[in-house]
Design an enzyme around this catalytic site. Structure first.
Site, PDB file in Angstrom:
ATOM      1  N   GLN A  18       0.778  -1.341  -0.200  1.00 41.43           N
ATOM      2  CA  GLN A  18      -0.124   0.032   0.104  1.00 41.43           C
ATOM      3  C   GLN A  18       0.842   1.334  -0.063  1.00 41.43           C
ATOM      4  OE1 GLN A  18      -2.682  -1.707   3.440  1.00 41.43           O
ATOM      5  NE2 GLN A  18      -3.988  -0.476   2.316  1.00 41.43           N
ATOM      6  N   ARG A  75       3.873   0.117  12.806  1.00 41.75           N
ATOM      7  CA  ARG A  75       3.664  -1.279  12.267  1.00 41.75           C
ATOM      8  C   ARG A  75       3.502  -1.056  10.772  1.00 41.75           C
ATOM      9  NH1 ARG A  75      -2.155  -3.778  11.120  1.00 41.75           N
ATOM     10  NH2 ARG A  75      -1.071  -5.944  10.400  1.00 41.75           N
ATOM     11  N   HIS A 119       1.161  -9.347   4.540  1.00 43.57           N
ATOM     12  CA  HIS A 119      -0.054  -8.478   4.695  1.00 43.57           C
ATOM     13  C   HIS A 119      -0.421  -8.397   2.997  1.00 43.57           C
ATOM     14  CE1 HIS A 119      -1.932  -4.814   6.466  1.00 43.57           C
ATOM     15  NE2 HIS A 119      -2.629  -4.924   5.538  1.00 43.57           N
ATOM     16  N   ASN A 164      -1.668 -10.561   8.567  1.00 44.20           N
ATOM     17  CA  ASN A 164      -2.857  -9.536   9.004  1.00 44.20           C
ATOM     18  C   ASN A 164      -3.971 -10.240   8.089  1.00 44.20           C
ATOM     19  OD1 ASN A 164      -3.679  -6.836   9.107  1.00 44.20           O
ATOM     20  ND2 ASN A 164      -4.163  -7.088   7.114  1.00 44.20           N
ATOM     21  N   GLU A 165      -5.217 -10.401   8.902  1.00 44.09           N
ATOM     22  CA  GLU A 165      -6.446 -10.423   8.732  1.00 44.09           C
ATOM     23  C   GLU A 165      -6.634 -11.660   7.724  1.00 44.09           C
ATOM     24  OE1 GLU A 165      -7.683  -6.728   6.855  1.00 44.09           O
ATOM     25  OE2 GLU A 165      -7.932  -5.806   8.804  1.00 44.09           O
ATOM     26  N   ASN A 293      -7.632  -5.730  14.336  1.00 47.16           N
ATOM     27  CA  ASN A 293      -8.251  -4.578  13.504  1.00 47.16           C
ATOM     28  C   ASN A 293      -9.811  -4.592  13.675  1.00 47.16           C
ATOM     29  OD1 ASN A 293      -5.355  -4.716  12.728  1.00 47.16           O
ATOM     30  ND2 ASN A 293      -5.644  -5.310  10.598  1.00 47.16           N
ATOM     31  N   TYR A 295     -12.879  -1.828  12.583  1.00 45.77           N
ATOM     32  CA  TYR A 295     -13.329  -0.520  12.002  1.00 45.77           C
ATOM     33  C   TYR A 295     -14.853  -0.254  12.159  1.00 45.77           C
ATOM     34  CZ  TYR A 295      -8.971  -0.454   9.315  1.00 45.77           C
ATOM     35  OH  TYR A 295      -7.912  -0.473   9.074  1.00 45.77           O
ATOM     36  N   GLU A 366      -5.231  -1.897  13.969  1.00 49.74           N
ATOM     37  CA  GLU A 366      -5.739  -1.044  12.947  1.00 49.74           C
ATOM     38  C   GLU A 366      -7.032  -0.550  13.528  1.00 49.74           C
ATOM     39  OE1 GLU A 366      -6.236  -2.442   8.918  1.00 49.74           O
ATOM     40  OE2 GLU A 366      -4.137  -3.393   8.983  1.00 49.74           O
ATOM     41  N   TRP A 413      -4.885   3.313  11.672  1.00 47.63           N
ATOM     42  CA  TRP A 413      -4.755   2.889  10.083  1.00 47.63           C
ATOM     43  C   TRP A 413      -5.283   4.299   9.597  1.00 47.63           C
ATOM     44  CZ3 TRP A 413      -2.293  -0.598   7.548  1.00 47.63           C
ATOM     45  CH2 TRP A 413      -2.414  -0.481   6.258  1.00 47.63           C
ATOM     46  N   GLU A 420      -5.801   1.828  -1.308  1.00 44.52           N
ATOM     47  CA  GLU A 420      -6.697   1.162  -0.629  1.00 44.52           C
ATOM     48  C   GLU A 420      -7.330  -0.212  -1.475  1.00 44.52           C
ATOM     49  OE1 GLU A 420      -7.485   0.791   2.556  1.00 44.52           O
ATOM     50  OE2 GLU A 420      -9.121  -0.346   2.066  1.00 44.52           O
ATOM     51  N   TRP A 421      -6.433  -0.894  -1.979  1.00 42.15           N
ATOM     52  CA  TRP A 421      -6.608  -2.333  -2.479  1.00 42.15           C
ATOM     53  C   TRP A 421      -7.613  -2.033  -3.589  1.00 42.15           C
ATOM     54  CZ3 TRP A 421      -2.906  -5.074  -0.759  1.00 42.15           C
ATOM     55  CH2 TRP A 421      -2.277  -4.895   0.404  1.00 42.15           C
ATOM     56  N   PHE A 429      -7.319   6.873   4.176  1.00 37.69           N
ATOM     57  CA  PHE A 429      -7.238   6.667   5.551  1.00 37.69           C
ATOM     58  C   PHE A 429      -6.378   7.489   6.523  1.00 37.69           C
ATOM     59  CE2 PHE A 429      -9.732   2.591   4.591  1.00 37.69           C
ATOM     60  CZ  PHE A 429     -10.436   2.478   5.619  1.00 37.69           C
TER      61      PHE A 429
HETATM   62  C1  PNW Z   1      -7.656  -3.702   6.244  1.00 36.56           C
HETATM   63  N1  PNW Z   1     -13.773  -5.803   5.160  1.00 36.56           N
HETATM   64  O1  PNW Z   1      -8.461  -4.226   5.325  1.00 36.56           O
HETATM   65  C2  PNW Z   1      -6.065  -3.849   6.090  1.00 36.56           C
HETATM   66  O2  PNW Z   1      -5.589  -4.509   6.878  1.00 36.56           O
HETATM   67  C3  PNW Z   1      -5.688  -2.739   5.361  1.00 36.56           C
HETATM   68  O3  PNW Z   1      -4.719  -3.105   4.727  1.00 36.56           O
HETATM   69  C4  PNW Z   1      -7.038  -1.467   4.797  1.00 36.56           C
HETATM   70  O4  PNW Z   1      -6.133  -0.717   4.296  1.00 36.56           O
HETATM   71  C5  PNW Z   1      -7.801  -1.242   5.896  1.00 36.56           C
HETATM   72  O5  PNW Z   1      -8.198  -2.455   6.819  1.00 36.56           O
HETATM   73  C6  PNW Z   1      -8.879  -0.634   5.424  1.00 36.56           C
HETATM   74  O6  PNW Z   1      -9.581  -1.265   4.526  1.00 36.56           O
HETATM   75  C7  PNW Z   1      -9.859  -4.563   5.204  1.00 36.56           C
HETATM   76  O7  PNW Z   1     -14.290  -6.043   4.091  1.00 36.56           O
HETATM   77  C8  PNW Z   1     -10.518  -4.875   4.210  1.00 36.56           C
HETATM   78  O8  PNW Z   1     -14.283  -6.033   6.367  1.00 36.56           O
HETATM   79  C9  PNW Z   1     -11.813  -5.306   4.110  1.00 36.56           C
HETATM   80  C10 PNW Z   1     -12.561  -5.477   5.077  1.00 36.56           C
HETATM   81  C11 PNW Z   1     -11.799  -5.315   6.504  1.00 36.56           C
HETATM   82  C12 PNW Z   1     -10.380  -4.891   6.405  1.00 36.56           C
END
Ligand code: PNW
Length: 461
Positions: A18, A75, A119, A164-165, A293, A295, A366, A413, A420-421, A429
């Site tokens: 990223q 991190r 990651h 990661n995740e 992590n 959100y 995050e 984060w 952002e993928w 962010f």
């Molecule tokens: C995380 N969802 O991604 C990642 O660890 C980061 O690289 C990313 O930039 C950040 O959160 C914000 O998106 C996620 O769909 C992507 O629930 C998708 C999800 C959760 C986390």
């Protein structure tokens, strides 16, 4: 009242693909994300991480910014194909040098490195030649790569995160196909997840057996939303709990309890792999801390079998397997990614983890807010968006601590706006705004607020 524990860790987070750019520089091999970004219509605006914010060249500047903002921890992740271009075999010494220099620069600035080994940027050769996370042998590959990182960086790095995740890798990478490697299946996510857990545990095993003298800590970072029952009806309460188990229990139960949640076994039958006795023992207890992590939050309600139309994967897992329907409250503020701002969900999640897993030490690795920031006269004002999000979520964290949760640190984060993928560069962010033409960084209001919070170790400012 808003004082955090004196040893609370304040950090910010990023990941290699990223921010680094330099996608083919100094011997780096391609990753599945380099490849995925070349497929038309997978990434918004056709963006990719080829240059990103060019952290690869600007890392010293970036670390100076962290230091000036008071962050005590950082991190970041190592790009596997930068240090092992094929994912196995030959080591790329120039890639090793980059991370070694980065670590030295952090330490020289009194910033503690927290290093994630994976990651999401799997070496492409491991995907094309060996089917990536679907192949059992990925655990052998990951162990060798992890061992390399411990041997080269472990003299200076004392905080390791294996993966990661794994939920995102499994669900978005193998269920919905929205992320690399772009597969769509209702069974592959469970197999990928199984190999992710086995690989994580192999890395931890080698770390504990060979590198105990380094005196570090190692763990896994999972992501989870909070699921609040839509009504007080028992079936909705049960649905919310089931959603939590399919989301977080999937990865945390094997580590803390030695197997997948019973409700997953009941509903998935043969699609859920079984741990061999050896793997079960290896996975159980394989995390020194609980990396989280977090959100957002959604309401969860029960649906009857077959009601859910989306039979691939919904938010929180594969919907058909759970019979849960998710919704948001109309009053909730939404981010640019439509993630709702619900601070109390963060507190409830921390308390749920603490209760289910016997009060582990938790690090939020995050937490953050995406929006379409704008630069006006050399400043970016995110006070009504990101800044108020952080105030709300950190207040919730403090409440959880007061209620007995062992929360030991928090990483925002992200340090910078970045790739952002699948959403490319549109969703910002960062605490620091990045002009993608000139690659200039500008602190946002939230970054300035964080400096004060960190200095006082308190939310009162
Ligand atoms: C995380 N969802 O991604 C990642 O660890 C980061 O690289 C990313 O930039 C950040 O959160 C914000 O998106 C996620 O769909 C992507 O629930 C998708 C999800 C959760 C986390």
């Amino acid at each position: 009242m808003n004082q955090f524990p004196h040893d609370f860790i304040w950090g910010s987070a990023t990941s290699a693909y990223q921010i680094e750019g330099a996608h083919d520089k100094d011997g780096k091999g391609p990753s599945i994300w380099d490849a995925f970004c070349t497929i038309p219509n997978r990434i918004k605006n056709g963006d990719n991480g080829n240059v990103a914010i060019d952290h690869y060249s600007k890392y010293k500047e970036d670390i100076a910014l962290m230091k000036s903002q008071g962050f005590k921890a950082y991190r970041f992740s190592i790009a596997w194909p930068r240090v092992m271009p094929d994912g196995k075999g030959e080591v790329n010494e120039k890639g090793i040098q980059f991370y070694s220099d980065l670590i030295d620069e952090l330490l020289a600035n009194d910033i503690t490195p927290w290093v994630t080994l994976y990651h999401w940027d799997l070496p492409l050769a491991l995907q094309t030649e060996e089917d990536g996370w679907l192949n059992d042998s990925i655990a052998d590959r990951f162990e060798v790569y992890a061992d390399l990182c411990f041997s080269r960086f472990g003299d200076r790095v004392k905080n390791w995160i294996t993966l990661n995740e794994p939920w995102v890798v499994s669900i978005l990478g193998y269920g919905q196909g929205a992320f690399a490697p772009g597969r769509k299946s209702n069974s592959e996510p469970y197999l990928a997840a199984h190999n992710l857990l086995r690989s994580h545990a192999r890395a931890v095993k080698v770390y504990r057996e060979k590198y105990a003298h380094q005196n570090g800590a190692i763990g896994i970072t999972n992501n989870c939303d909070w699921r609040e029952p839509l009504t007080d009806k028992p079936e909705d309460k049960e649905a919310a709990e089931r959603a939590m188990l399919f989301f977080l229990g999937w990865f945390a139960d094997p580590v803390y309890k030695g197997d997948y949640p019973a409700v997953m076994r009941e509903r998935l039958g043969e699609r859920l792999p079984q741990f061999s006795e050896e793997d079960r023992e290896m996975v159980l207890g394989s995390s020194d801390f609980f990396g989280l992590n977090h959100y957002t939050t959604m309401y969860a309600a029960n649906t009857d079998a077959g009601d859910v139309e989306n039979d691939i994967a919904g938010n929180g897992g594969i919907s058909d397997d759970q019979d849960v329907s998710l919704s948001q409250d109309k009053s909730w503020q939404l981010t640019a990614m439509d993630w709702a701002v619900v601070p109390w969900g963060c507190r409830k999640l921390l308390e749920w983890i603490s209760a289910r897993y016997d009060q582990p030490s938790i690090y939020i690795t995050e937490n953050g807010f995406a929006c379409d920031d704008k630069e006006v006269n050399g400043a970016v004002d995110d006070s009504n968006t990101r800044l108020s999000y952080y105030k709300g979520y950190l207040t919730a964290c403090k409440e959880a601590i007061d209620n007995g949760v062992d929360l030991k640190g928090y990483f925002a984060w992200s340090m910078f706006d970045n790739f952002e993928w699948a959403l490319g560069y549109g969703s910002r962010f960062g605490l620091n705004w990045v002009d993608y033409e000139t690659l200039e960084r500008i602190p946002k209001a939230s970054a300035i607020w964080f400096s004060q919070v960190i200095e006082k170790n308190s939310l009162d400012s």
